[in-house]
Design an enzyme around this catalytic site. Sequence first.
Site, PDB file in Angstrom:
ATOM      1  N   PRO A  37       0.419  -1.201  -0.081  1.00  0.00           N
ATOM      2  CA  PRO A  37       0.011   0.039   0.028  1.00  0.00           C
ATOM      3  C   PRO A  37       0.483   1.200  -0.030  1.00  0.00           C
ATOM      4  CG  PRO A  37      -1.135  -1.519   1.532  1.00  0.00           C
ATOM      5  CD  PRO A  37       0.419  -1.965   0.967  1.00  0.00           C
ATOM      6  N   ASN A  38       0.674   2.528  -1.361  1.00  0.00           N
ATOM      7  CA  ASN A  38       1.192   3.605  -0.997  1.00  0.00           C
ATOM      8  C   ASN A  38       2.151   3.443  -1.968  1.00  0.00           C
ATOM      9  OD1 ASN A  38      -1.447   4.377   0.649  1.00  0.00           O
ATOM     10  ND2 ASN A  38      -0.038   3.788   2.506  1.00  0.00           N
TER      11      ASN A  38
ATOM     12  N   ARG B 195       4.947  11.012  -2.203  1.00  0.00           N
ATOM     13  CA  ARG B 195       4.597  10.894  -0.422  1.00  0.00           C
ATOM     14  C   ARG B 195       5.609  11.249   0.162  1.00  0.00           C
ATOM     15  NH1 ARG B 195       3.736   5.653   2.394  1.00  0.00           N
ATOM     16  NH2 ARG B 195       2.735   6.365   4.143  1.00  0.00           N
TER      17      ARG B 195
ATOM     18  N   TYR C  65      10.829   9.053   2.076  1.00  0.00           N
ATOM     19  CA  TYR C  65      10.965   8.122   1.129  1.00  0.00           C
ATOM     20  C   TYR C  65      11.540   8.565  -0.211  1.00  0.00           C
ATOM     21  CZ  TYR C  65       6.802   6.442   4.049  1.00  0.00           C
ATOM     22  OH  TYR C  65       6.252   5.350   5.110  1.00  0.00           O
TER      23      TYR C  65
ATOM     24  N   ASN D 177       8.389  -5.042  -0.558  1.00  0.00           N
ATOM     25  CA  ASN D 177       7.979  -4.134   0.407  1.00  0.00           C
ATOM     26  C   ASN D 177       6.688  -3.737   1.242  1.00  0.00           C
ATOM     27  OD1 ASN D 177       8.017  -0.974   1.457  1.00  0.00           O
ATOM     28  ND2 ASN D 177       8.809  -0.162   0.156  1.00  0.00           N
TER      29      ASN D 177
ATOM     30  N   ALA E  56       3.023  -0.157   5.257  1.00  0.00           N
ATOM     31  CA  ALA E  56       2.296  -0.258   6.098  1.00  0.00           C
ATOM     32  C   ALA E  56       1.911  -1.795   6.488  1.00  0.00           C
ATOM     33  CB  ALA E  56       0.398   0.515   6.377  1.00  0.00           C
TER      34      ALA E  56
ATOM     35  N   HIS F  18       3.463  -4.370   9.575  1.00  0.00           N
ATOM     36  CA  HIS F  18       2.692  -4.081  11.143  1.00  0.00           C
ATOM     37  C   HIS F  18       1.947  -4.767  11.642  1.00  0.00           C
ATOM     38  CE1 HIS F  18       6.213  -1.551  10.613  1.00  0.00           C
ATOM     39  NE2 HIS F  18       5.536  -1.181   9.746  1.00  0.00           N
TER      40      HIS F  18
ATOM     41  N   ASP G 229       1.481 -15.611   6.876  1.00  0.00           N
ATOM     42  CA  ASP G 229       0.916 -16.438   6.248  1.00  0.00           C
ATOM     43  C   ASP G 229       0.899 -16.767   4.746  1.00  0.00           C
ATOM     44  OD1 ASP G 229       0.216 -16.875   9.082  1.00  0.00           O
ATOM     45  OD2 ASP G 229      -1.801 -17.290   8.904  1.00  0.00           O
TER      46      ASP G 229
ATOM     47  N   GLU H 240      12.524  -8.297   2.702  1.00  0.00           N
ATOM     48  CA  GLU H 240      11.481  -8.427   3.128  1.00  0.00           C
ATOM     49  C   GLU H 240      12.314  -6.332   2.671  1.00  0.00           C
ATOM     50  OE1 GLU H 240       9.677  -6.192   7.675  1.00  0.00           O
ATOM     51  OE2 GLU H 240       9.947  -8.132   6.925  1.00  0.00           O
TER      52      GLU H 240
ATOM     53  N   HIS I 150      12.732  -2.004   2.935  1.00  0.00           N
ATOM     54  CA  HIS I 150      11.490  -1.143   3.598  1.00  0.00           C
ATOM     55  C   HIS I 150      12.740   0.177   3.396  1.00  0.00           C
ATOM     56  CE1 HIS I 150       8.769  -2.766   5.721  1.00  0.00           C
ATOM     57  NE2 HIS I 150       9.445  -3.599   6.135  1.00  0.00           N
TER      58      HIS I 150
ATOM     59  N   SER J 233      12.535   3.495   4.639  1.00  0.00           N
ATOM     60  CA  SER J 233      13.162   4.142   5.602  1.00  0.00           C
ATOM     61  C   SER J 233      13.569   2.784   7.249  1.00  0.00           C
ATOM     62  CB  SER J 233      11.894   5.094   6.137  1.00  0.00           C
ATOM     63  OG  SER J 233      10.326   4.214   6.925  1.00  0.00           O
TER      64      SER J 233
ATOM     65  N   ARG K 224      12.187   5.017  13.579  1.00  0.00           N
ATOM     66  CA  ARG K 224      10.264   6.219  13.320  1.00  0.00           C
ATOM     67  C   ARG K 224       9.332   5.465  14.454  1.00  0.00           C
ATOM     68  NH1 ARG K 224       8.386   5.688   7.521  1.00  0.00           N
ATOM     69  NH2 ARG K 224       6.698   7.308   8.192  1.00  0.00           N
TER      70      ARG K 224
ATOM     71  N   ARG L 220       6.052   0.983  14.030  1.00  0.00           N
ATOM     72  CA  ARG L 220       6.700   0.284  12.704  1.00  0.00           C
ATOM     73  C   ARG L 220       8.076  -0.148  13.446  1.00  0.00           C
ATOM     74  NH1 ARG L 220       4.977   3.342   9.182  1.00  0.00           N
ATOM     75  NH2 ARG L 220       3.534   5.594   9.352  1.00  0.00           N
TER      76      ARG L 220
END
Length: 151
Positions: free
Chosen positions: A14-15, A22, A27, A79, A82, A85, A92, A103, A105, A107, A112, A116
Amino acid sequence: MTEKIKNIQVINGPNLNMLGKREPEIYGSLTLDKINRDLAKKAMGLGLGLDFFQSNHEGEIIDKIHGIFDKSVDGIIINPGALTHTSVALRDALLLMSCPVVEIHLSNIYKREDFRHRSMLADIVKGQITGFGHFGYEMALTAIADMINEP
């Protein structure tokens, strides 16, 4: 005999479609499209094939993972945004995979907000790269290339 090209699935949550617009102070200013193009160039140099997927919807991401479960995917860079978290369902789904999962990220999630600091995926992925901006994608690709090309 020609060696089969190894395929890496890149999943963005998302995002991340809003990168470059953003919160660029967190970012960065690169768009997801630019990051993907740069990553594709790096993958070509490593002899890897990439497939890119981005969704703002948890279920679509899970469906994508289910869809690649039976296909020949050699690694996953994710990535999760959100969902990192909050998503037991994403965790799963990734547990189904036997290939290396990294994985990433943009940032440093540990610098943060407190919420997070917890990743639902950290203990099931091969590794986590956090805080290196768009370079994290290249780092993840290099790591997976090394893992899948080990004798």
